[in-house]
Design an enzyme around this catalytic site. Structure first.
Site, mmCIF file in Angstrom:
data_model
loop_
_atom_site.group_PDB
_atom_site.id
_atom_site.type_symbol
_atom_site.label_atom_id
_atom_site.label_comp_id
_atom_site.label_asym_id
_atom_site.label_seq_id
_atom_site.Cartn_x
_atom_site.Cartn_y
_atom_site.Cartn_z
ATOM 1 N N ASN A 1 6.334 7.324 18.565
ATOM 2 C CA ASN A 1 7.513 8.092 18.041
ATOM 3 C C ASN A 1 6.667 9.033 16.904
ATOM 4 O OD1 ASN A 1 9.536 7.243 19.476
ATOM 5 N ND2 ASN A 1 9.987 5.386 18.331
ATOM 6 N N GLN B 289 -5.132 15.733 23.968
ATOM 7 C CA GLN B 289 -4.579 16.478 25.035
ATOM 8 C C GLN B 289 -3.346 17.568 24.307
ATOM 9 O OE1 GLN B 289 -2.642 13.694 27.980
ATOM 10 N NE2 GLN B 289 -0.861 15.017 28.103
ATOM 11 N N LEU C 228 12.743 9.609 15.300
ATOM 12 C CA LEU C 228 13.043 9.994 13.992
ATOM 13 C C LEU C 228 12.940 11.595 14.165
ATOM 14 C CD1 LEU C 228 13.649 8.917 11.209
ATOM 15 C CD2 LEU C 228 11.531 9.466 10.641
ATOM 16 N N THR D 84 5.990 -2.118 17.088
ATOM 17 C CA THR D 84 5.869 -1.412 15.790
ATOM 18 C C THR D 84 4.404 -0.649 16.019
ATOM 19 O OG1 THR D 84 7.011 -2.784 14.352
ATOM 20 C CG2 THR D 84 5.594 -1.456 13.328
ATOM 21 N N TYR E 290 -1.492 -8.380 16.505
ATOM 22 C CA TYR E 290 -1.890 -7.078 15.486
ATOM 23 C C TYR E 290 -2.996 -6.399 15.810
ATOM 24 C CZ TYR E 290 -2.776 -5.358 10.857
ATOM 25 O OH TYR E 290 -3.126 -4.443 9.819
ATOM 26 N N VAL F 255 1.058 -1.295 0.198
ATOM 27 C CA VAL F 255 0.026 -0.094 -0.154
ATOM 28 C C VAL F 255 0.800 1.360 -0.049
ATOM 29 C CG1 VAL F 255 -1.897 1.210 1.193
ATOM 30 C CG2 VAL F 255 -1.950 -1.348 1.166
ATOM 31 N N LYS G 2 3.550 16.008 16.754
ATOM 32 C CA LYS G 2 3.397 17.114 17.555
ATOM 33 C C LYS G 2 4.502 18.160 17.655
ATOM 34 C CE LYS G 2 3.844 18.080 22.798
ATOM 35 N NZ LYS G 2 3.988 17.393 24.061
#
Length: 306
Positions: A203, A266, A167, A196, A249, A118, A209
């Site tokens: 992350n 929040q 990252l 994940t 999953y 995808v 944010k």
């Protein structure tokens, strides 16, 4: 033919040189003979047969096979030379055409899991719309060949990495697709699958944010578990098993959705959630293990799927 030439080949001058070289090779193997005493494949075979006898070089059938191979090589060279000529006419570029967006409208977009089924199709769509795309993928189920036609493009960047690690970059939008989605893949390493969906999503939300980026999470119909309602409306809470074989999953995606809306309430992060059901199309692995691909494989094998 697929193209993956080194970047230094991409200038019109170099492509022109390759074109000339290709034409010269075609001239050598063509039916009309060749320069400087060189001979065509057919003429060379005949001369060798006459000098040494037919028994040493095979039958007429062998010569016909040689001629067929020569024609195939010639056909492939013609196709490649045509491709090079098209590239020259297109300014020396070897990538699919993209829209030319003004800087004010062009977005810098991160796609996690962008080398997957995808994700790579989404990458194509966004690139052709004229945006800058960064693909992050750990290559567990993703494949470089899914995005190789964009490698080297000034608007495309590929990072081999994992969303479970923080990252740091500047982006306008995040499409968070990273996570194996077929049962054989996500059950291979359940703990990694959970990390994940949880740590990876956390992350990406932290990044969204910090840079004030809109973020979309691709969730799944599996969050409904083993549903007792068909079809499932979004108001349906599901019928789930937190310790079943699919739980790594299912529950991971449920937690990911929870985190998305927690950050929205929040921290004011602009979030979207798309619950994808069974999907199929180009670049899907035939042994994906999901409904549509299973039906296709069974049908090809002649199995009655009614």
């Amino acid at each position: 033919m697929a193209s993956s030439y080194p970047s230094q080949w991409r200038s019109p001058k170099v492509l022109s040189g390759l074109l000339c070289a290709g034409l010269l090779v075609l001239y050598f193997i063509g039916k009309g003979g060749s320069p400087s005493g060189a001979v065509s494949i057919e003429a060379s075979s005949s001369a060798m047969k006459a000098a040494h006898g037919a028994s040493a070089f095979g039958s007429d059938q062998t010569l016909k096979l040689d001629a067929a191979i020569a024609r195939e090589v010639r056909s492939q060279l013609i196709s490649e030379v045509k491709h090079l000529q098209d590239n020259i006419n297109n300014g020396g570029k070897i990538w699919p055409p993209v829209a030319n967006l003004p800087e004010s409208q062009r977005k810098r977009i991160l796609i996690t899991g962008g080398a997957g089924f995808v994700g790579s199709n989404l990458c194509d769509r966004l690139m052709m719309e004229g945006h800058e795309v960064i693909v992050l993928d750990n290559m567990f189920t993703g494949r470089k060949k899914n995005v190789q036609h964009w490698i080297g493009h000034p608007h495309f960047q590929m990072i081999i990495g994992d969303v479970v690690n923080p990252l740091y970059m500047e982006v306008d939008q995040i499409y968070h697709l990273a996570c194996p989605a077929s049962p054989p893949h996500y059950q291979y390493n359940p703990i990694k699958t959970i990390k994940t969906s949880t740590e990876g999503t956390l992350n990406m939300l932290g990044l969204a944010k910090r840079v004030k980026a809109r973020m979309l999470l691709t969730s799944t119909s599996e969050i409904y578990g083993d549903p007792e309602v068909h079809p499932q409306p979004e108001t349906y809470w599901g019928h789930v098993n937190a310790i079943g074989p699919r739980a790594c999953y299912d529950e991971g995606k449920r937690v990911a959705e929870t985190m998305m809306y927690a950050y929205k309430k929040q921290e004011g992060v602009d979030v979207r959630v798309a619950r994808i059901f069974n999907t199929f199309g180009p670049r899907m692995h035939p042994n994906d293990g999901r409904v549509v691909s299973n039906f296709i494989i069974l049908a090809q094998e002649g199995v009655d799927v009614r």
